[in-house]
Write an enzyme that holds these catalytic residues in place. Structure first.
Site, PDB file in Angstrom:
ATOM      1  N   CYS A 187       0.725  -1.239   0.099  1.00 26.20           N
ATOM      2  CA  CYS A 187      -0.052  -0.115   0.079  1.00 26.20           C
ATOM      3  C   CYS A 187       0.914   1.205  -0.085  1.00 26.20           C
ATOM      4  CB  CYS A 187      -1.004   0.269   1.174  1.00 26.20           C
ATOM      5  SG  CYS A 187      -0.706   0.835   2.688  1.00 26.20           S
TER       6      CYS A 187
ATOM      7  N   HIS B  93       1.451   3.249   3.427  1.00 25.93           N
ATOM      8  CA  HIS B  93       2.093   2.930   4.830  1.00 25.93           C
ATOM      9  C   HIS B  93       3.259   2.119   4.311  1.00 25.93           C
ATOM     10  CE1 HIS B  93      -2.124   3.558   5.934  1.00 25.93           C
ATOM     11  NE2 HIS B  93      -1.766   4.133   7.114  1.00 25.93           N
TER      12      HIS B  93
ATOM     13  N   HIS C 109      -5.471  -6.044   4.315  1.00 25.72           N
ATOM     14  CA  HIS C 109      -4.243  -5.134   4.216  1.00 25.72           C
ATOM     15  C   HIS C 109      -3.641  -4.972   5.573  1.00 25.72           C
ATOM     16  CE1 HIS C 109      -5.582  -2.787   0.384  1.00 25.72           C
ATOM     17  NE2 HIS C 109      -6.495  -3.529   0.565  1.00 25.72           N
TER      18      HIS C 109
ATOM     19  N   CYS D  75      -1.985  -2.834   6.792  1.00 24.84           N
ATOM     20  CA  CYS D  75      -2.153  -1.439   7.466  1.00 24.84           C
ATOM     21  C   CYS D  75      -3.424  -1.551   8.266  1.00 24.84           C
ATOM     22  CB  CYS D  75      -2.008  -0.358   6.552  1.00 24.84           C
ATOM     23  SG  CYS D  75      -3.242  -0.035   5.373  1.00 24.84           S
TER      24      CYS D  75
HETATM   25 ZN   LIG Z   1      -1.946   1.270   4.099  1.00 23.93          ZN
END
Ligand SMILES: [Zn+2]
Length: 205
Positions: A92, A95, A161, A163
């Site tokens: 991603c 992050h 994900h 994150c």
């Molecule tokens: Zn992220």
């Protein structure tokens, strides 16, 4: 794609102009986290991080045309072709944490088909970059449209994900589902329904 390449080139030239090798930047990150970059376990970490990140972003140096090569064939087949459960691993861009999952890609040919493995190669060209899942879904659909000009394309991606799983809301079991529909997949509800039914009807559900 060309703007992504241009941005990547700009980042590289800025780093080169700054005169600081990638590994040295990682060493500084380790130090700023309160670590001792010289302790034994971390001595080779900066080079490893560089190698890993360059591998995980190798899609910047790849094009869809290279990935597909000459595996486009004249074919009169008129029904939906679907490649399901294509594993994908990406990062991603917010992050730099991984997200991973599966892509389901379908199209209805208009005189041309492509080698089935090439669909997976296209997914990797876009997954191996800094990404947001929504954009990647669109890029894969547009790439298939460009390469074989089919009647339409459908792409569904389901991903988890890190994150979300490791930080913030810490939701380990949530999945993000995105879809992109082009041509007949967008305009004809029967085609869309057939695709979405096939995409969401998997054994693990
Ligand atoms: Zn992220």
């Amino acid at each position: 794609m060309s703007s992504t390449k241009a941005a990547d080139a700009a980042i590289r030239s800025a780093a080169a102009a700054a005169g600081e090798p990638f590994a040295d930047l990682v060493r500084r990150i380790l130090a700023s986290l309160g670590e001792d970059p010289d302790r034994q376990g971390l001595v080779k970490t900066p080079e490893r991080v560089e190698g890993a990140l360059r591998w995980l972003t190798q899609g910047y140096g790849q094009s869809v045309l290279d990935a597909v090569g000459d595996a486009v064939f004249e074919e009169a087949h008129q029904s939906m072709i679907m490649v399901r459960d294509i594993e994908l691993y990406s990062l991603c861009e917010h992050h730099l944490l991984p997200f991973f999952g599966r892509a389901h890609v379908a199209y209805i040919p208009n005189g041309r088909i492509m080698g089935l493995s090439k669909v997976a190669r296209i997914v990797d060209v876009f997954a191996r970059r800094l990404q947001v899942q929504e954009r990647m879904t669109d890029q894969i659909a547009d790439a298939v449209m460009d390469v074989i000009r089919p009647h339409g394309v459908g792409v569904v991606i389901e991903a988890a994900h890190f994150c979300m799983m490791m930080r913030g809301v810490e939701k380990q079991n949530s999945r993000t589902v995105t879809s992109a529909l082009r041509g007949i997949f967008r305009d004809d509800y029967k085609t869309r329904d057939e695709f979405l039914r096939l995409a969401h009807n998997h054994p693990s559900a």
